[in-house]
Design an enzyme around this catalytic site. Structure first.
Site, PDB file in Angstrom:
ATOM      1  N   SER A  43      40.590  34.653  42.695  1.00 24.35           N
ATOM      2  CA  SER A  43      40.189  33.641  41.424  1.00 24.35           C
ATOM      3  C   SER A  43      40.983  33.231  40.187  1.00 24.35           C
ATOM      4  O   SER A  43      41.293  32.084  40.085  1.00 24.35           O
ATOM      5  CB  SER A  43      38.994  33.506  40.953  1.00 24.35           C
ATOM      6  N   ASP A  67      30.604  34.537  30.765  1.00 25.04           N
ATOM      7  CA  ASP A  67      32.188  35.006  31.626  1.00 25.04           C
ATOM      8  C   ASP A  67      33.460  34.691  30.925  1.00 25.04           C
ATOM      9  O   ASP A  67      33.980  33.766  30.162  1.00 25.04           O
ATOM     10  CB  ASP A  67      32.639  33.702  33.119  1.00 25.04           C
ATOM     11  N   HIS A  94      37.163  34.192  33.309  1.00 25.17           N
ATOM     12  CA  HIS A  94      38.031  32.839  34.226  1.00 25.17           C
ATOM     13  C   HIS A  94      38.107  32.510  32.759  1.00 25.17           C
ATOM     14  O   HIS A  94      37.493  32.307  31.645  1.00 25.17           O
ATOM     15  CB  HIS A  94      37.066  32.152  34.857  1.00 25.17           C
TER      16      HIS A  94
END
Ligand SMILES: *[C@@H]1O[C@H](CO)[C@@H](O)[C@H](O)[C@H]1NC(C)=O
Ligand SMILES: *[C@@H]1O[C@H](CO)[C@@H](O)[C@H](O)[C@H]1NC(C)=O
Ligand SMILES: *[C@@H]1O[C@H](CO)[C@@H](O)[C@H](O)[C@H]1NC(C)=O
Ligand SMILES: *[C@@H]1O[C@H](CO)[C@@H](O)[C@H](O)[C@H]1NC(C)=O
Ligand SMILES: *[C@@H]1O[C@H](CO)[C@@H](O)[C@H](O)[C@H]1NC(C)=O
Length: 432
Positions: free
Chosen positions: A164, A408, A411
């Site tokens: 990702s 998070d 990311h």
């Protein structure tokens, strides 16, 4: 052909010494002969032994012999139109505030950013993270020229392969380019593991292929990735690799999924076997196995005269404030400033994995352009999506009461840090 002065200047002094021994003379004469035969490669070879890399670089003359940059050998790399000034390490530098040229695009103006990365839309109160520009110590980065990039991709296929984080870099690249293409002449479609952005009038595609380990694994489902009890299958690079054939520029990454915190489970047979033959390797050994498989695939399937291969180093996370001298129990949540400790490196396996990468690439026969983004990203605890992203599952009252628990810190918001990774990719592609 340019005569490599390293070889010829050493030969005269060598011959002087050689008067002492005819045997030695024969040996040295042979070395000189090899040096002349293989001229440029020989200098490159010497370069690896020669700590005086700068002197070597002065005779490269637009060609590439990146002794430390892992693009070994003396050859003009495909797509290059110039070169980075001698001795300038693009990855060694500092962040400077620059609100006149940043951000390179607006979040609202790029419809391709997935909702996990649109931080403004999800309520991030500040925009500070968008205004930092990477300034290498030794030279300036060339500015990202979207026209040049898109023209270069005409009739070509650029592919990002990995997890990702690589998807984030992929989307950043699409955002940097899509403005040049009018509505109706571009599209983005997803087919299982493959996402394809098409610039129709350019006959160009920029693609992302989900393969978090590069090798086959039990986490390969593009939608529902298995997170616990990960198993990777040894020697299985072609399982995904068959879908990468024909790429002109390929950008790999893989790291996070190998970090199980335990030994890595490696399957020797097939996932269909009734009784599975599984061995456990250390994170480093398992990662090394993956890297070697990738290189083997590259050697067999890529053409060094026409194509380029990039590898992006580990994307750091910021899950523990104590790593940068913060309070225990906190993380990247509510962080809006950079870490300004030039030697900060962070915890986890980043160091040992970096050593594995250096090791494996130094021995590579195919020139790999290495995007060493780990250190420059280490400073960016401010640039993560944190709580400002689409939540797929409704938050519990406990989570809402404690945002640190669901921030998070892996990311990155777009626009943001990953645009810099692409500026570096641009620099390495055209000015290796
Ligand atoms: C960007 O690249 C295009 C195509 O090579 C070139 O014509 C143009 O001058 C470049 N722009 C800048 C600002 O360098
Ligand atoms: C479009 O690009 C592909 C490679 O990606 C090539 O095989 C094909 O011939 C190109 N088509 C045209 C019309 O240029
Ligand atoms: C975020 O940090 C600022 C100081 O930088 C502080 O004033 C504020 O209370 C913090 N917000 C939360 C929700 O912790
Ligand atoms: C800077 O980071 C290094 C490595 O993480 C650490 O050893 C050092 O104590 C830090 N310095 C300061 C002033 O926090
Ligand atoms: C990448 O950069 C870091 C620090 O900036 C350095 O320690 C490391 O050796 C580099 N890795 C490779 C493989 O060159």
């Amino acid at each position: 052909m340019k005569q490599p002065f390293t070889a010829s200047s050493s030969s005269s002094s060598l011959i002087r010494k050689a008067r002492l021994s005819p045997y030695l003379f024969t040996l040295l004469a042979f070395i000189v002969f090899v040096a002349i035969l293989y001229g440029e490669d020989f200098v490159c070879l010497l370069g690896q032994l020669d700590p005086n890399v700068d002197r070597l670089a002065t005779i490269t003359d637009g060609r590439s012999c990146h002794v430390l940059g892992l693009e070994k050998r003396w050859e003009k790399l495909p797509f290059s139109i110039g070169k980075t000034p001698d001795g300038c390490d693009l990855f060694s530098g500092r962040w400077v505030w620059d609100d006149s040229t940043r951000p390179l695009y607006e979040e609202s103006e790029c419809p391709y950013i997935q909702p996990q990365l649109t931080c403004q839309e999800h309520g991030r109160p500040d925009k500070d993270y968008q205004y930092w520009r990477w300034q290498p110590h030794g030279c300036d980065l060339p500015s990202f020229n979207a026209t040049l990039m898109l023209e270069t991709l005409r009739g070509k296929r650029m592919m990002f392969v990995g997890d990702s984080l690589n998807r984030g870099q992929y989307v950043s690249m699409v955002c940097l380019l899509h403005r040049l293409i009018p509505e109706g002449k571009k599209s983005m479609e997803t087919f299982d593991s493959l996402t394809v952005f098409t610039a129709k009038e350019y006959n160009a595609t920029i693609e992302f292929y989900w393969a978090p380990f590069l090798l086959e694994s039990n986490s390969d489902n593009a939608i529902v990735h298995r997170i616990s009890d990960r198993i990777v299958r040894k020697g299985s690079i072609n399982k995904h690799g068959k879908n990468w054939k024909g790429a002109d520029i390929i950008v790999f990454n893989t790291y996070l999924w190998w970090m199980t915190g335990l030994k890595m489970k490696v399957l020797q047979g097939s996932f269909e076997d009734e009784t599975k033959d599984i061995i456990e390797l250390s994170t480093e050994d398992a990662y090394r196995m993956g890297m070697k498989s990738m290189l083997r695939w590259v050697r067999k399937n890529m053409d060094r005269k026409k194509t380029r291969v990039f590898f992006t180093s580990m994307s750091p996370s910021h899950g523990k404030s104590i790593d940068w001298g913060g309070e225990a129990g906190l993380n990247c949540f509510n962080e809006t400033t950079l870490i300004n400790n030039a030697t900060y490196w962070g915890s986890d396996c980043r160091k040992s994995i970096m050593e594995v990468i250096g090791d494996v690439f130094r021995k590579s026969k195919f020139p790999i352009s290495f995007l060493n983004i780990t250190q420059l990203s280490n400073y960016r605890k401010d640039a993560h999506t944190s709580i400002h992203k689409k939540q797929w599952n409704p938050l519990t009252p406990e989570q809402i009461a404690n945002p640190v628990s669901y921030a998070d810190c892996v990311h990155w918001c777009l626009p943001g840090l990953q645009d810099t990774w692409n500026e570096l990719l641009f620099a390495k592609l055209f000015y290796p």
